[in-house]
Write a protein that holds these residues in place. Sequence first.
Motif, PDB file in Angstrom:
ATOM      1  N   PRO A 177      13.990  28.345  10.470  1.00 14.69           N
ATOM      2  CA  PRO A 177      13.109  27.183  10.633  1.00 14.69           C
ATOM      3  C   PRO A 177      13.869  26.005  11.247  1.00 14.69           C
ATOM      4  O   PRO A 177      15.060  25.806  10.960  1.00 14.69           O
ATOM      5  CB  PRO A 177      12.656  26.868   9.208  1.00 14.69           C
ATOM      6  N   MET A 178      13.197  25.233  12.078  1.00 13.70           N
ATOM      7  CA  MET A 178      13.814  24.081  12.758  1.00 13.70           C
ATOM      8  C   MET A 178      12.926  22.851  12.616  1.00 13.70           C
ATOM      9  O   MET A 178      11.720  22.965  12.433  1.00 13.70           O
ATOM     10  CB  MET A 178      14.011  24.390  14.253  1.00 13.70           C
ATOM     11  N   ARG A 179      13.556  21.689  12.721  1.00  9.55           N
ATOM     12  CA  ARG A 179      12.818  20.433  12.707  1.00  9.55           C
ATOM     13  C   ARG A 179      13.440  19.483  13.718  1.00  9.55           C
ATOM     14  O   ARG A 179      14.645  19.529  13.980  1.00  9.55           O
ATOM     15  CB  ARG A 179      12.849  19.775  11.318  1.00  9.55           C
ATOM     16  N   VAL A 180      12.603  18.612  14.279  1.00  7.09           N
ATOM     17  CA  VAL A 180      13.093  17.584  15.197  1.00  7.09           C
ATOM     18  C   VAL A 180      13.277  16.282  14.431  1.00  7.09           C
ATOM     19  O   VAL A 180      12.404  15.878  13.661  1.00  7.09           O
ATOM     20  CB  VAL A 180      12.124  17.377  16.375  1.00  7.09           C
ATOM     21  N   LEU A 181      14.416  15.655  14.654  1.00 10.94           N
ATOM     22  CA  LEU A 181      14.740  14.382  14.020  1.00 10.94           C
ATOM     23  C   LEU A 181      15.006  13.353  15.106  1.00 10.94           C
ATOM     24  O   LEU A 181      15.795  13.597  16.021  1.00 10.94           O
ATOM     25  CB  LEU A 181      15.981  14.533  13.135  1.00 10.94           C
ATOM     26  N   LEU A 182      14.328  12.218  15.032  1.00 11.00           N
ATOM     27  CA  LEU A 182      14.583  11.090  15.932  1.00 11.00           C
ATOM     28  C   LEU A 182      15.271   9.994  15.137  1.00 11.00           C
ATOM     29  O   LEU A 182      14.819   9.646  14.046  1.00 11.00           O
ATOM     30  CB  LEU A 182      13.275  10.555  16.529  1.00 11.00           C
ATOM     31  N   LEU A 183      16.355   9.472  15.685  1.00 10.93           N
ATOM     32  CA  LEU A 183      17.168   8.539  14.902  1.00 10.93           C
ATOM     33  C   LEU A 183      17.612   7.367  15.769  1.00 10.93           C
ATOM     34  O   LEU A 183      18.007   7.544  16.920  1.00 10.93           O
ATOM     35  CB  LEU A 183      18.385   9.295  14.352  1.00 10.93           C
ATOM     36  N   ALA A 184      17.525   6.174  15.207  1.00 11.71           N
ATOM     37  CA  ALA A 184      18.005   4.953  15.868  1.00 11.71           C
ATOM     38  C   ALA A 184      19.055   4.299  14.987  1.00 11.71           C
ATOM     39  O   ALA A 184      18.887   4.211  13.768  1.00 11.71           O
ATOM     40  CB  ALA A 184      16.854   3.982  16.118  1.00 11.71           C
ATOM     41  N   ALA A 185      20.148   3.873  15.604  1.00 12.50           N
ATOM     42  CA  ALA A 185      21.218   3.181  14.879  1.00 12.50           C
ATOM     43  C   ALA A 185      21.408   1.809  15.504  1.00 12.50           C
ATOM     44  O   ALA A 185      21.546   1.693  16.728  1.00 12.50           O
ATOM     45  CB  ALA A 185      22.512   3.980  14.940  1.00 12.50           C
ATOM     46  N   THR A 186      21.386   0.770  14.691  1.00 14.12           N
ATOM     47  CA  THR A 186      21.531  -0.601  15.194  1.00 14.12           C
ATOM     48  C   THR A 186      22.508  -1.372  14.322  1.00 14.12           C
ATOM     49  O   THR A 186      22.833  -0.956  13.208  1.00 14.12           O
ATOM     50  CB  THR A 186      20.172  -1.332  15.200  1.00 14.12           C
ATOM     51  N   GLY A 187      22.956  -2.508  14.854  1.00 16.68           N
ATOM     52  CA  GLY A 187      23.823  -3.361  14.052  1.00 16.68           C
ATOM     53  C   GLY A 187      25.108  -3.746  14.739  1.00 16.68           C
ATOM     54  O   GLY A 187      25.890  -4.547  14.226  1.00 16.68           O
ATOM     55  N   TRP A 188      25.341  -3.200  15.945  1.00 19.22           N
ATOM     56  CA  TRP A 188      26.555  -3.552  16.682  1.00 19.22           C
ATOM     57  C   TRP A 188      26.269  -4.520  17.820  1.00 19.22           C
ATOM     58  O   TRP A 188      27.149  -4.833  18.605  1.00 19.22           O
ATOM     59  CB  TRP A 188      27.203  -2.291  17.258  1.00 19.22           C
ATOM     60  N   ASP A 241      23.187   8.673   5.476  1.00 14.57           N
ATOM     61  CA  ASP A 241      23.934   7.689   4.681  1.00 14.57           C
ATOM     62  C   ASP A 241      25.410   7.672   5.093  1.00 14.57           C
ATOM     63  O   ASP A 241      26.043   6.611   5.128  1.00 14.57           O
ATOM     64  CB  ASP A 241      23.825   8.023   3.188  1.00 14.57           C
ATOM     65  N   ARG A 242      25.949   8.850   5.400  1.00 13.62           N
ATOM     66  CA  ARG A 242      27.342   8.936   5.843  1.00 13.62           C
ATOM     67  C   ARG A 242      27.533   8.167   7.152  1.00 13.62           C
ATOM     68  O   ARG A 242      28.519   7.435   7.315  1.00 13.62           O
ATOM     69  CB  ARG A 242      27.704  10.410   6.030  1.00 13.62           C
ATOM     70  N   LYS A 248      28.995   1.341   9.619  1.00 14.20           N
ATOM     71  CA  LYS A 248      28.535   0.002   9.232  1.00 14.20           C
ATOM     72  C   LYS A 248      27.330  -0.422  10.066  1.00 14.20           C
ATOM     73  O   LYS A 248      27.315  -1.450  10.757  1.00 14.20           O
ATOM     74  CB  LYS A 248      29.653  -1.038   9.383  1.00 14.20           C
ATOM     75  N   CYS A 249      26.300   0.385  10.016  1.00 11.66           N
ATOM     76  CA  CYS A 249      25.125   0.123  10.841  1.00 11.66           C
ATOM     77  C   CYS A 249      23.856   0.397  10.042  1.00 11.66           C
ATOM     78  O   CYS A 249      23.907   0.871   8.903  1.00 11.66           O
ATOM     79  CB  CYS A 249      25.147   0.993  12.098  1.00 11.66           C
ATOM     80  N   THR A 250      22.725   0.097  10.645  1.00  7.00           N
ATOM     81  CA  THR A 250      21.416   0.375  10.062  1.00  7.00           C
ATOM     82  C   THR A 250      20.822   1.580  10.782  1.00  7.00           C
ATOM     83  O   THR A 250      20.821   1.628  12.008  1.00  7.00           O
ATOM     84  CB  THR A 250      20.488  -0.839  10.233  1.00  7.00           C
ATOM     85  N   VAL A 251      20.322   2.543  10.013  1.00  9.83           N
ATOM     86  CA  VAL A 251      19.818   3.789  10.605  1.00  9.83           C
ATOM     87  C   VAL A 251      18.366   4.013  10.188  1.00  9.83           C
ATOM     88  O   VAL A 251      18.036   4.004   9.004  1.00  9.83           O
ATOM     89  CB  VAL A 251      20.674   5.004  10.171  1.00  9.83           C
ATOM     90  N   PHE A 252      17.514   4.212  11.182  1.00 12.76           N
ATOM     91  CA  PHE A 252      16.109   4.576  10.949  1.00 12.76           C
ATOM     92  C   PHE A 252      15.904   5.965  11.537  1.00 12.76           C
ATOM     93  O   PHE A 252      16.264   6.222  12.683  1.00 12.76           O
ATOM     94  CB  PHE A 252      15.168   3.585  11.622  1.00 12.76           C
ATOM     95  N   ALA A 253      15.305   6.869  10.743  1.00  8.68           N
ATOM     96  CA  ALA A 253      15.120   8.243  11.207  1.00  8.68           C
ATOM     97  C   ALA A 253      13.717   8.732  10.888  1.00  8.68           C
ATOM     98  O   ALA A 253      13.160   8.422   9.829  1.00  8.68           O
ATOM     99  CB  ALA A 253      16.150   9.160  10.569  1.00  8.68           C
TER     100      ALA A 253
END
Length: 511
Positions: A177-188, A241-242, A248-253
């Motif tokens: 089984p597979m899943r698609v993950l979209l992720l944004a990292a901000t804070g820099w 979380d890792r 040292k950033c904010t992650v939305f997934a």
Amino acid sequence: MKILIVDDEVIIRNGLCTVIDWKELGLTLLPPASSAEEALARIPAEKPNILLTDIRMQGMDGIQLAHEVKRLLPDTETVILTGYDDFAYAQQALREGVTDYLLKTSRPEEIIKAAMKAKQRIMDKWENAKQETMQTAALRSQLLDRLLIQGDESSLAPVQAWFRKNGVQPDESSLAPMRVLLLAATGWGDGALAGLLLGAAENMLYELLPAVTMLKADRIVLVVREEARVSDCGGLGRAIDRVRQTLKCTVFAALGRSVASYGELQDSYREAGTVFAYRGLLGAEGLYTSADIADRCGGRTVCSQKEESELAAILMSNNGADLRHWVNRKVREQLEDSAATPSSVQAFLQSMVIAGHRWLERSQGGGKPEAALHTFEVDSRAEDEVFKLLSSVMAAFHEAIADKPFAYIQKSIVYIKEHLDQSLSLQQVAKFVHLNPNHFSEVFKRETGLNYIEFVTLERMRRAAEILQESQAKISEVASRVGYEDIKYFSQQFKKHTGRTPSEFRQSVKD
């Protein structure tokens, strides 16, 4: 780039180390080795890029050493130094991967020239490898993009091999089984720093998860193998979380549904994209799925009449601080609405801008508002975007009246138009423009051609006609919206100015 000198003669060894300034040539000189055996023991750890070695030494000779180095580090350049001008030796050395052949009697500049040639060959290899890697990565990303967005499986073989290599699929016999993950990292920050952060986050996720990844605009796209405690929701949460803690950033997934075939990956991608669009509504960070947006049916899409009146008063006042406060409050109300969707927020923000343009058109005696459609970021950045657009409306009005004589008359006219539903005494309007009522009345008539009462009545009739044309509001409601409590008196005034009763006027518009 590192160079290792190997020679069993201490004088030659030390001479090569000291006569030539290797650092100036851009090379790091490793401690020299006194034998091929010593060099071979050190090479796996020290990984020299260039090997400068004697050909005849006690024990293993330079040709044997070159052969072993070629096996261990294929990209290492080997230059042979010998006191024997033996063409047969040179030929054998070249067959073993030696790239240059010099006599020990060679002058320092000749040795430097050989080392620089070796350095350039290595740099060319690196550049070619980099280009090849970039081309391969670009091709993989193109094929993956085509698979996820278009559902195109025509070039599936390279993608399948990529998935197996990265552990998304264990083998060819079955599909996990597979899943698609979209992720944004901000804070820099923005610009280059934002790109560096995304790249660093992508590299970390590649190491932490059985996944294939690609960068797409402001986000990372991952296809992950769904595996208990590794890449299920809990495992993905730990990986995210890792990344957040390390960088040292904010992650939305946003996570799409689990699918069991390559053809269904498009569905998972679309679902992840739908959830990702709620970034700013769901929160600045976290891992979200379609379950988190299932109950959202949409918030308000249009400004109320009261809100339009509030905005008009602020635009009239030319107070940037008040406008900023009002915009921020209205935008935050939308973002914090638990029913809001990206489309409902977009519509409401557009309604705010249209309300401003509608006020500007009315104030300038125009017709329909000319407000271009905007696509707003559905997050806190929308506050700045809306404020900027409405500030331009406010500036346009005040710049337009600034050069006109008796600009306060224009301001009073706009004030009247915005308060037709209220009691509008001459004293009230004169106070708004900070003038003596008698002086204001005199200048008002001179500039408009009508006395104050005539002007207000005319504007009320015009507004009533607009409402009758554009809506099915009851006559009593129309009267109230233009400042009349007595419906009979309103009807009399309307017929006096238009030649028809309100009902007759509405019917004539339909006909």
